[in-house]
Write a protein that holds these residues in place. Structure first.
Motif: not given
Length: 281
Positions: A92, A184, A188-189
């Motif tokens: 982030s 990634r 993120q999911n």
């Protein structure tokens, strides 16, 4: 070979030791490991490779890979153990070589890649930061983890400024790139991850994507999703006061009973029992 997760205190997601005793043999753990050589040198064995780290070297090793770090007698060095959750937070802030190394290796089975930085051994700033982290780690108060994280972030930027950064290991750049895409996407999911959507991102067929994930992580797609959810659950239980029903919701479970069942199958304890037994006081 043995796993040594039990050796590292649960009250920090970053632990630092100055001049630790050398391990008795090859071992693995679920932390990323940063070895910082101030004087002397260390022999590092990683997977099937070995190399020396001279004074002024920093070696970032991946988790879940058999390794051994052996210092010579006059070596002054620091060893940092860093939970993957900490490095995930870097995503982030930036997209730098530490983020790249994290994404390429966090889910790779027995990765033998190593991120190396060489600095002038007389460069004082990095060692002052490491001494500050050593002192901070001993405090273990409400602010320690935040202080350690920001000191670590400063150290990373300092190394990128003053050192030559190199990722040693596999030269299969396509595989590394695709592992970074997988990491990634999954991070993120993880609450709603789909093999079909991942295959689309990689431009793979469903069957080949499934095979690629299994071959390179040692887990099926569903097992990998479950692994990430359980890691997140443990972080919530140990480092936050989030109620169990809200943890289940944030992890994407349709009801807390399903989450509690899966968690107990994984750890042998209910989430509440795990928090009561393992949460730092």
């Amino acid at each position: 070979m043995y796993s040594c997760d039990i050796l590292f205190p649960a009250h920090h997601q970053i632990t630092i030791i100055k001049n630790p005793s050398a391990a008795k043999g090859r071992h693995n753990h679920t932390f990323f490991e940063l070895n910082c050589i101030k004087t002397g040198r260390c022999l590092v064995e990683l997977g099937g490779h070995s190399f020396f780290l001279p004074a002024g070297s920093f070696a970032f090793l991946p988790p879940d890979t058999a390794h051994l770090v052996h210092p010579n007698q006059d070596c002054i060095w620091y060893q940092l153990l860093i939970a993957p959750d900490v490095l995930e937070q870097l995503l982030s802030f930036d997209n730098n070589i530490f983020c790249e190394f994290f994404l390429q290796s966090v889910f790779t089975k027995e990765s033998t890649d190593c991120l190396i930085s060489h600095t002038a051994s007389a460069e004082p700033d990095a060692w002052l930061l490491l001494d500050a982290m050593t002192l901070e780690c001993q405090k273990a108060d409400l602010y320690s983890d935040k202080m350690l994280f920001h000191l670590l972030l400063t150290l990373f930027y300092k190394l990128m400024r003053i050192g030559e950064m190199t990722i040693l290991g596999s030269h299969d750049f396509a595989k590394k790139t695709h592992m970074a895409v997988i990491a990634r996407y999954m991070l993120q999911n993880y609450t709603c991850a789909s093999l079909a959507r991942l295959a689309d991102q990689l431009n793979y067929s469903l069957s080949y994507c499934s095979h690629f994930v299994l071959e390179n992580t040692g887990f099926t797609f569903k097992q990998l999703q479950k692994k990430i959810r359980m890691q997140k659950a443990v972080s919530y239980l140990l480092y936050a006061d989030t109620p169990v029903n809200l943890i289940a919701e944030q992890l994407g479970y349709s009801c807390s009973e399903n989450f509690m069942k899966v968690f107990k199958q994984e750890y042998g304890l209910t989430p509440t029992q795990y928090r009561a037994r393992m949460k730092p006081q």
